[in-house]
Design a protein around this motif. Structure first.
Motif, PDB file in Angstrom:
ATOM      1  N   GLN A 110       0.851  -1.194   0.000  1.00 15.34           N
ATOM      2  CA  GLN A 110       0.000   0.000   0.000  1.00 15.34           C
ATOM      3  C   GLN A 110       0.881   1.236   0.000  1.00 15.34           C
ATOM      4  O   GLN A 110       1.742   1.384   0.852  1.00 15.34           O
ATOM      5  CB  GLN A 110      -0.905  -0.011   1.224  1.00 15.34           C
ATOM      6  N   ILE A 111       0.645   2.106  -0.980  1.00 18.56           N
ATOM      7  CA  ILE A 111       1.358   3.377  -1.089  1.00 18.56           C
ATOM      8  C   ILE A 111       0.320   4.477  -0.930  1.00 18.56           C
ATOM      9  O   ILE A 111      -0.653   4.526  -1.687  1.00 18.56           O
ATOM     10  CB  ILE A 111       2.080   3.493  -2.443  1.00 18.56           C
ATOM     11  N   SER A 112       0.516   5.347   0.057  1.00 15.68           N
ATOM     12  CA  SER A 112      -0.469   6.399   0.313  1.00 15.68           C
ATOM     13  C   SER A 112       0.234   7.685   0.704  1.00 15.68           C
ATOM     14  O   SER A 112       1.426   7.705   0.992  1.00 15.68           O
ATOM     15  CB  SER A 112      -1.440   5.965   1.420  1.00 15.68           C
ATOM     16  N   GLY A 113      -0.531   8.752   0.721  1.00 15.97           N
ATOM     17  CA  GLY A 113      -0.002  10.049   1.112  1.00 15.97           C
ATOM     18  C   GLY A 113      -1.031  11.128   0.891  1.00 15.97           C
ATOM     19  O   GLY A 113      -2.196  10.845   0.590  1.00 15.97           O
ATOM     20  N   GLU A 114      -0.587  12.355   1.051  1.00  9.08           N
ATOM     21  CA  GLU A 114      -1.504  13.473   0.856  1.00  9.08           C
ATOM     22  C   GLU A 114      -0.771  14.642   0.226  1.00  9.08           C
ATOM     23  O   GLU A 114       0.308  15.029   0.670  1.00  9.08           O
ATOM     24  CB  GLU A 114      -2.129  13.903   2.184  1.00  9.08           C
ATOM     25  N   ARG A 115      -1.364  15.158  -0.807  1.00  4.81           N
ATOM     26  CA  ARG A 115      -0.860  16.367  -1.467  1.00  4.81           C
ATOM     27  C   ARG A 115      -1.686  17.516  -0.890  1.00  4.81           C
ATOM     28  O   ARG A 115      -2.880  17.626  -1.139  1.00  4.81           O
ATOM     29  CB  ARG A 115      -1.043  16.244  -2.980  1.00  4.81           C
ATOM     30  N   SER A 116      -1.050  18.353  -0.093  1.00  3.75           N
ATOM     31  CA  SER A 116      -1.759  19.408   0.637  1.00  3.75           C
ATOM     32  C   SER A 116      -2.202  20.538  -0.277  1.00  3.75           C
ATOM     33  O   SER A 116      -1.585  20.814  -1.302  1.00  3.75           O
ATOM     34  CB  SER A 116      -0.866  19.983   1.733  1.00  3.75           C
ATOM     35  N   LYS A 117      -3.251  21.199   0.170  1.00  7.59           N
ATOM     36  CA  LYS A 117      -3.734  22.394  -0.516  1.00  7.59           C
ATOM     37  C   LYS A 117      -2.813  23.548  -0.135  1.00  7.59           C
ATOM     38  O   LYS A 117      -2.408  23.683   1.022  1.00  7.59           O
ATOM     39  CB  LYS A 117      -5.164  22.676  -0.051  1.00  7.59           C
ATOM     40  N   GLU A 118      -2.447  24.350  -1.120  1.00  6.95           N
ATOM     41  CA  GLU A 118      -1.580  25.494  -0.839  1.00  6.95           C
ATOM     42  C   GLU A 118      -2.326  26.522  -0.002  1.00  6.95           C
ATOM     43  O   GLU A 118      -3.540  26.663  -0.101  1.00  6.95           O
ATOM     44  CB  GLU A 118      -1.117  26.136  -2.151  1.00  6.95           C
ATOM     45  N   GLU A 119      -1.556  27.237   0.787  1.00  5.00           N
ATOM     46  CA  GLU A 119      -2.148  28.280   1.613  1.00  5.00           C
ATOM     47  C   GLU A 119      -2.688  29.392   0.719  1.00  5.00           C
ATOM     48  O   GLU A 119      -1.991  29.888  -0.164  1.00  5.00           O
ATOM     49  CB  GLU A 119      -1.084  28.828   2.561  1.00  5.00           C
ATOM     50  N   GLU A 120      -3.927  29.745   0.930  1.00  8.77           N
ATOM     51  CA  GLU A 120      -4.537  30.803   0.128  1.00  8.77           C
ATOM     52  C   GLU A 120      -4.587  32.094   0.935  1.00  8.77           C
ATOM     53  O   GLU A 120      -4.840  32.076   2.127  1.00  8.77           O
ATOM     54  CB  GLU A 120      -5.961  30.400  -0.280  1.00  8.77           C
ATOM     55  N   HIS A 121      -4.342  33.185   0.268  1.00 10.43           N
ATOM     56  CA  HIS A 121      -4.423  34.499   0.903  1.00 10.43           C
ATOM     57  C   HIS A 121      -5.703  35.179   0.437  1.00 10.43           C
ATOM     58  O   HIS A 121      -6.230  34.888  -0.645  1.00 10.43           O
ATOM     59  CB  HIS A 121      -3.194  35.338   0.538  1.00 10.43           C
TER      60      HIS A 121
END
Length: 158
Positions: free
Chosen positions: A87-98
């Motif tokens: 199992q290969i997993s992870g998370e690509r985070s949302k960039e901080e929005e201004h």
């Protein structure tokens, strides 16, 4: 070229016993048709199903390569479940929005991803190694050597 028709951009094959791909019903939707929070949900769901992984078998090992641009090795998790499921997993985070930011187009996928592969019997699951370089994850699962047939000489009498 696949002999399986491609519905809604689906890339898995019913003839591939190692494929555990999840069909993504939101992949076919055009983001310009869907408005509001549901388009974010569709985009996040697509991140799960669209993580592309190559699986190559050599005489010595099974090698998995995944393109994970922008991710650090700390954001990726590799596990072996039930002794045979990689199992290969992870998370690509949302960039901080201004507050003053105005996006004209958002196409890069974000959100969690999870891919699972059933390893064959000859895999040495206790010797799995992983490396990440330039956004490419390489997971190497060594293979057990093929048992050599035992040859027994028989003496001919007479």
């Amino acid at each position: 070229m696949s002999i399986i028709p491609s519905f809604f951009g689906r890339r898995s094959s019913v003839f591939d016993p190692f494929s555990l791909d999840v069909w993504d019903p939101f992949q076919a939707l055009n983001s310009s048709v869907v408005a509001g929070p549901s388009s974010d949900f569709a985009r996040d769901t697509a991140a799960v199903a669209n993580t592309q992984i190559d699986w190559k078998e050599t005489p010595e090992a099974h090698i998995f390569k995944a393109d994970l641009p922008g991710l650090k090795k700390e954001e990726v998790k590799i596990e072996v479940e039930d002794g045979r499921i990689l199992q290969i997993s992870g998370e690509r985070s949302k960039e901080e929005e201004h507050k003053n930011d105005k996006y004209h187009r958002v196409e890069r996928s974000r959100g969690r991803f999870l891919r699972r592969f059933r390893l064959p019997e000859n895999a040495k699951v206790d010797e799995v190694k992983a490396a990440m370089e330039n956004g490419v994850l390489t997971v190497t699962v060594p293979k057990q050597p093929e048992p050599k047939p035992e040859v027994k000489s028989i003496e001919i009498s007479g």
